[in-house]
Design an enzyme around this catalytic site. Structure first.
Site, PDB file in Angstrom:
ATOM      1  N   ASP A  13      -5.684  -3.924  -1.907  1.00 11.88           N
ATOM      2  CA  ASP A  13      -5.515  -4.392  -0.467  1.00 11.88           C
ATOM      3  C   ASP A  13      -5.652  -5.736  -0.356  1.00 11.88           C
ATOM      4  O   ASP A  13      -5.985  -6.326   0.685  1.00 11.88           O
ATOM      5  CB  ASP A  13      -6.657  -3.694   0.529  1.00 11.88           C
ATOM      6  N   LYS A  16      -0.582  -7.602  -1.425  1.00 13.23           N
ATOM      7  CA  LYS A  16       0.468  -7.436  -2.319  1.00 13.23           C
ATOM      8  C   LYS A  16       1.746  -7.056  -1.760  1.00 13.23           C
ATOM      9  O   LYS A  16       2.849  -7.834  -1.963  1.00 13.23           O
ATOM     10  CB  LYS A  16       0.310  -6.551  -3.501  1.00 13.23           C
ATOM     11  N   GLY A  17       1.816  -6.261  -0.867  1.00 17.03           N
ATOM     12  CA  GLY A  17       3.142  -5.998  -0.367  1.00 17.03           C
ATOM     13  C   GLY A  17       4.062  -7.171   0.442  1.00 17.03           C
ATOM     14  O   GLY A  17       4.889  -7.359   0.000  1.00 17.03           O
ATOM     15  N   GLY A  40      -0.838   1.492  -0.853  1.00 17.72           N
ATOM     16  CA  GLY A  40      -0.134   1.545   0.553  1.00 17.72           C
ATOM     17  C   GLY A  40       0.326  -0.018   0.844  1.00 17.72           C
ATOM     18  O   GLY A  40      -0.645  -0.817   0.998  1.00 17.72           O
ATOM     19  N   HIS A  41       1.438  -0.437   0.841  1.00 15.49           N
ATOM     20  CA  HIS A  41       2.000  -1.714   0.944  1.00 15.49           C
ATOM     21  C   HIS A  41       2.561  -1.999   2.407  1.00 15.49           C
ATOM     22  O   HIS A  41       3.489  -1.334   2.895  1.00 15.49           O
ATOM     23  CB  HIS A  41       2.959  -2.087  -0.065  1.00 15.49           C
ATOM     24  N   GLN A 225      -3.243  -1.132  -6.502  1.00 17.27           N
ATOM     25  CA  GLN A 225      -4.599  -1.258  -6.515  1.00 17.27           C
ATOM     26  C   GLN A 225      -4.966  -2.755  -7.049  1.00 17.27           C
ATOM     27  O   GLN A 225      -4.219  -3.518  -6.647  1.00 17.27           O
ATOM     28  CB  GLN A 225      -5.319  -0.200  -7.371  1.00 17.27           C
TER      29      GLN A 225
HETATM   30  P1  IMP Z   1      -7.711   7.182  -6.554  1.00 16.77           P
HETATM   31  O1  IMP Z   1      -6.952   6.185  -6.863  1.00 16.77           O
HETATM   32  O2  IMP Z   1      -7.399   7.894  -5.198  1.00 16.77           O
HETATM   33  O3  IMP Z   1      -8.371   8.316  -7.568  1.00 16.77           O
HETATM   34  O4  IMP Z   1      -9.131   6.522  -5.830  1.00 16.77           O
HETATM   35  C1  IMP Z   1     -10.074   5.979  -6.837  1.00 16.77           C
HETATM   36  C2  IMP Z   1     -10.619   4.645  -6.145  1.00 16.77           C
HETATM   37  O5  IMP Z   1      -9.855   3.725  -6.127  1.00 16.77           O
HETATM   38  C3  IMP Z   1     -11.246   4.720  -4.693  1.00 16.77           C
HETATM   39  O6  IMP Z   1     -12.369   3.900  -4.530  1.00 16.77           O
HETATM   40  C4  IMP Z   1     -10.080   4.231  -3.975  1.00 16.77           C
HETATM   41  O7  IMP Z   1     -10.513   3.904  -2.528  1.00 16.77           O
HETATM   42  C5  IMP Z   1      -9.499   3.131  -4.560  1.00 16.77           C
HETATM   43  N1  IMP Z   1      -8.093   3.065  -4.280  1.00 16.77           N
HETATM   44  C6  IMP Z   1      -7.194   3.499  -4.808  1.00 16.77           C
HETATM   45  N2  IMP Z   1      -5.953   3.126  -4.310  1.00 16.77           N
HETATM   46  C7  IMP Z   1      -6.227   2.167  -3.673  1.00 16.77           C
HETATM   47  C8  IMP Z   1      -5.639   0.958  -2.972  1.00 16.77           C
HETATM   48  O8  IMP Z   1      -4.303   1.042  -2.928  1.00 16.77           O
HETATM   49  N3  IMP Z   1      -6.118   0.024  -2.478  1.00 16.77           N
HETATM   50  C9  IMP Z   1      -7.680  -0.202  -2.325  1.00 16.77           C
HETATM   51  N4  IMP Z   1      -8.296   1.115  -3.026  1.00 16.77           N
HETATM   52  C10 IMP Z   1      -7.733   1.792  -3.655  1.00 16.77           C
END
Ligand code: IMP
Length: 425
Positions: A13, A16-17, A40-41, A225
């Site tokens: 978060d 990056k988008g 989520g971008h 991520q």
């Molecule tokens: P998962 O990727 O859904 O398995 O989640 C694992 C961890 O990564 C959790 O703490 C999520 O909140 C975090 N996470 C996954 N994708 C994102 C992202 O795009 N932004 C921020 N945190 C993320």
């Protein structure tokens, strides 16, 4: 022009988008190489917001070929919904502009169900996943029972693989998690009903990228991520299930590492995190609430409020090293406006010693105390400023200090949501 990898340097978060969108204008090929629709971008152009979870943000630029690499896990339903949403907004999301690797693993309903069942069973020690089935899908990949996009052309293989995967998972659902078993034939049929729309998107991604490289085209690798959610290098076990670091751009798109030239780390001017896990500079006071409110810190994927805190240069130093950052894009600097003092974490106190790099053992990041340096804040509206020298002195001081502490040049500064609100140094 150099090929570029864009990665998040914190816990995701970072904004990056917007930077991907900005750089996409000068890119011929844009590749996503890891993660799935847990990302989520948010891109804002002329005041209009678009949120993409799976399809590379570069799709908004008509010249770019957008590819989903083998390192991604793809939810077929979500992919088609995003295609439909883009088309209804007048964006060309046809297979001429968009491709999926034959080797990309597919997220199926049982992955999502397992993600949810596990999280609710863990209750107190949950990871806080996005619930999108990301982890269970990567697990099947590693267990060599995953379905890949290329399998969609072979209905019998799809049926056999779904049956095989569920033969194990249904035991977990019924015996461990007290849930209903899932119906393999129904899942396979539903997936196969999407195949006619998905198959035209299949491409030999590694060949496309390598051809682009030979032709001297500019390739942008779009990370999702953040570095500290990396499965190996992040705050394990509170991490995602893929390698989020820059070097995975090569593996996750099927090309050699020689294609990676510029490595741009996206750094938010403060720190946020969603989900569980250590966060040394987290704020629980009115300043944290200020950042959350002014920065609109709610997850683009799950809508969850993000935890907020001061900028942590210790984790950024680790990011610089783990990714080989060649430059930084500093985002959301405008959000800090109105804070009287700005704190930067320069080091940690850990077991009586001052350390400048995160400790290594599991859970140890939760045991550090941040050491702060305080800088004066600023009150001016900086969102209309387009050159570094025109920024107020206190803002420049903050940027230059971060640069000094992390040891990487800050090449871009984002001072507002819109594509234009960016200073290129
Ligand atoms: P998962 O990727 O859904 O398995 O989640 C694992 C961890 O990564 C959790 O703490 C999520 O909140 C975090 N996470 C996954 N994708 C994102 C992202 O795009 N932004 C921020 N945190 C993320």
């Amino acid at each position: 022009m150099a090929n570029t990898v864009i990665i998040g340097a914190q816990w995701g978060d970072e904004g990056k988008g917007k930077i991907v969108d900005l750089m996409s204008e000068h890119s011929d090929v844009i590749v996503r190489f890891q993660g799935g629709n847990n990302a989520g971008h948010t891109i804002s152009v002329a005041g209009k917001k678009t949120i993409l979870h799976l399809i590379p943000s570069g799709i908004l630029h008509p010249q770019a070929l957008c590819l989903i690499g083998n390192g991604v896990v793809l939810d077929p339903q979500v992919f088609l919904e995003e295609v439909d949403a883009l088309v209804s907004n007048g964006v060309d999301a046809s297979s001429k502009r968009l491709g999926i690797s034959y080797k990309t693993h597919l997220i199926l309903p049982y992955h999502k169900a397992l993600d949810a069942a596990r999280e609710s069973a863990r209750s107190k020690d949950k990871i806080g996943t996005t619930g999108r089935g990301i982890g269970p899908c990567y697990e099947d990949k590693a267990s060599r029972i995953g379905l890949r996009a290329g399998d969609l052309a072979r209905p019998e293989l799809v049926k056999a693989k779904v049956e095989r995967a569920l033969s194990e998972k249904n035991i977990l659902f019924t015996h461990l998690y007290q849930r209903e078993p899932m119906d393999a034939a129904k899942i396979a049929d539903e997936l196969l009903s999407l195949a006619p729309r998905l198959l035209p998107y299949l491409k030999n991604v590694e060949e496309e990228v390598s051809r682009a490289k030979m032709a001297g085209k500019k390739i942008l690798f779009e990370g999702a991520q953040g570095t500290h959610l990396d499965i190996d290098h992040g705050t394990y076990p509170f991490v995602t299930s893929s390698n989020t670091v820059a070097s995975n751009a090569a593996t996750g798109s099927g090309v050699g590492a020689d294609v990676l030239d510029t490595i741009t780390g996206i750094v938010k001017a403060y720190t946020t995190r969603v989900g569980e896990g250590a966060f040394p500079t987290e704020l629980f006071d009115s300043q944290g609430a200020f950042l959350q409110k002014n920065g609109h810190e709610f997850g683009a994927t799950t809508g969850r409020p993000r935890r907020c805190g001061w900028l942590d240069c210790v984790i950024l130093r680790a990011s610089a090293r783990l990714n080989g950052l060649t430059e930084i894009a500093l985002t959301k600097l405008d959000v800090l406006r109105g804070l009287e003092k700005l704190k930067i974490c320069t080091a940690y106190k850990y077991q009586g010693q001052e350390i400048s790099y995160p400790p290594q053992g599991e859970g140890t990041l939760g045991e550090v105390t941040p050491c702060y340096e305080e800088l004066p804040g600023f009150d001016e509206d900086i969102s209309g400023i387009r050159t570094f020298n025109a920024l107020p002195a206190n803002v420049r001081r903050y940027v230059e200090r971060v640069e000094e502490l992390v040891g990487v040049h800050i090449a871009y500064i984002s001072v507002g949501c819109d594509r234009d609100a960016t200073i290129v140094r």
